[in-house]
Design an enzyme around this catalytic site. Structure first.
Site, PDB file in Angstrom:
ATOM      1  N   CYS A   2     -33.799  34.205  12.191  1.00 10.15           N
ATOM      2  CA  CYS A   2     -34.346  32.717  12.949  1.00 10.15           C
ATOM      3  C   CYS A   2     -35.930  32.683  12.692  1.00 10.15           C
ATOM      4  O   CYS A   2     -36.531  33.322  13.066  1.00 10.15           O
ATOM      5  CB  CYS A   2     -33.983  32.874  14.538  1.00 10.15           C
ATOM      6  SG  CYS A   2     -34.862  31.356  15.428  1.00 10.15           S
ATOM      7  N   GLU A 104     -31.868  26.211  11.157  1.00  8.08           N
ATOM      8  CA  GLU A 104     -31.331  27.210  10.018  1.00  8.08           C
ATOM      9  C   GLU A 104     -31.193  26.528   8.809  1.00  8.08           C
ATOM     10  O   GLU A 104     -31.068  25.071   8.760  1.00  8.08           O
ATOM     11  CB  GLU A 104     -30.070  27.897  10.369  1.00  8.08           C
ATOM     12  CG  GLU A 104     -30.219  28.769  11.892  1.00  8.08           C
ATOM     13  CD  GLU A 104     -30.772  30.077  11.105  1.00  8.08           C
ATOM     14  OE1 GLU A 104     -31.354  30.139   9.914  1.00  8.08           O
ATOM     15  OE2 GLU A 104     -30.902  31.024  12.094  1.00  8.08           O
TER      16      GLU A 104
END
Length: 223
Positions: A2, A104
């Site tokens: 992340c 993402e």
């Protein structure tokens, strides 16, 4: 991993959702990147929740080189309890990191395509995090944090193989609790069910951490 997320909720909402009395001054952000300040919720010495600002990128208390923090924005949930870099914080220095959602990147023939992922309810979510306190040679203290990641659920997997651990509110007290057993903590490190989430493509402008604004979180079909 992340590597970017958003937190634009007003302080009053953060205080209500996470049960804290105050929130440090923090401008709404839609493109938060490693090495930048992030808001975290942790337990104080009296086991009360407090909101603090931490630098994103964990710097263990024993570290000799502060530059290593930039490489530790994430910790793998599968090994976080055993790795020397993280195990001390996993035992006693856990936190929640509020967010509206995270980004993402999906590999495509045209290059990496960013996606924004969030709760279907559009409520604030909480990443499972760890924090540390490091003291420099000059005596100045630096508090840092990392986000724990796990194998992606069915929704996120076509975009990226990993995702941050998102803890439901029912697990927040256990994650922050000083007496929660290690085996119970490890059981919390799992992907959030796909049916609770949604995701969509966003502009590649989010690739540059210098770009900001709510338009980065908006659905976008192409640049």
């Amino acid at each position: 991993m992340c590597g970017r997320f958003a937190l634009k909720a007003p302080p009053a909402e953060i205080m209500r959702v996470f049960g804290v009395a105050a929130v440090p001054e923090l401008a709404p952000r839609c493109n938060i990147a490693p090495t930048q300040p992030i808001l975290a919720i942790r337990a104080d010495a009296q086991a009360r929740r407090e909101a603090v600002l931490l630098k994103w990128g964990l710097l263990p208390s024993w570290a000799k080189d502060p530059a290593m923090a930039a490489r530790l924005a994430n910790a793998r949930g599968e090994t976080v309890a055993e790795k020397p870099t993280f195990r001390g914080a996993f035992r006693r220095m856990r936190c929640l990191v509020p967010a509206d959602g995270f980004y993402e990147w999906q590999a495509t023939p045209a290059g990496k395509q960013p996606w924004f992922l969030r709760l279907k309810s559009r409520q604030l979510l909480a990443f499972a995090g760890l924090w540390e306190r490091w003291q420099g040679p000059d005596g100045a203290a630096l508090e840092t944090a990392t986000l724990i990641t796990i194998a992606a659920n069915e929704l996120v997997r076509p975009v990226h193989e990993r995702m941050p651990v998102i803890l439901p509110p029912a697990d927040w007290a256990a994650w922050l609790g000083a007496r929660t057993r290690p085996e119970d903590l490890k059981a919390l490190l799992k992907p959030l069910p796909s049916e609770l989430m949604e995701g969509y493509r966003v502009s590649r402008r989010v690739n540059d951490a210098r770009n900001e604004g709510e338009e980065l979180m908006a659905p976008h079909q192409g640049d």
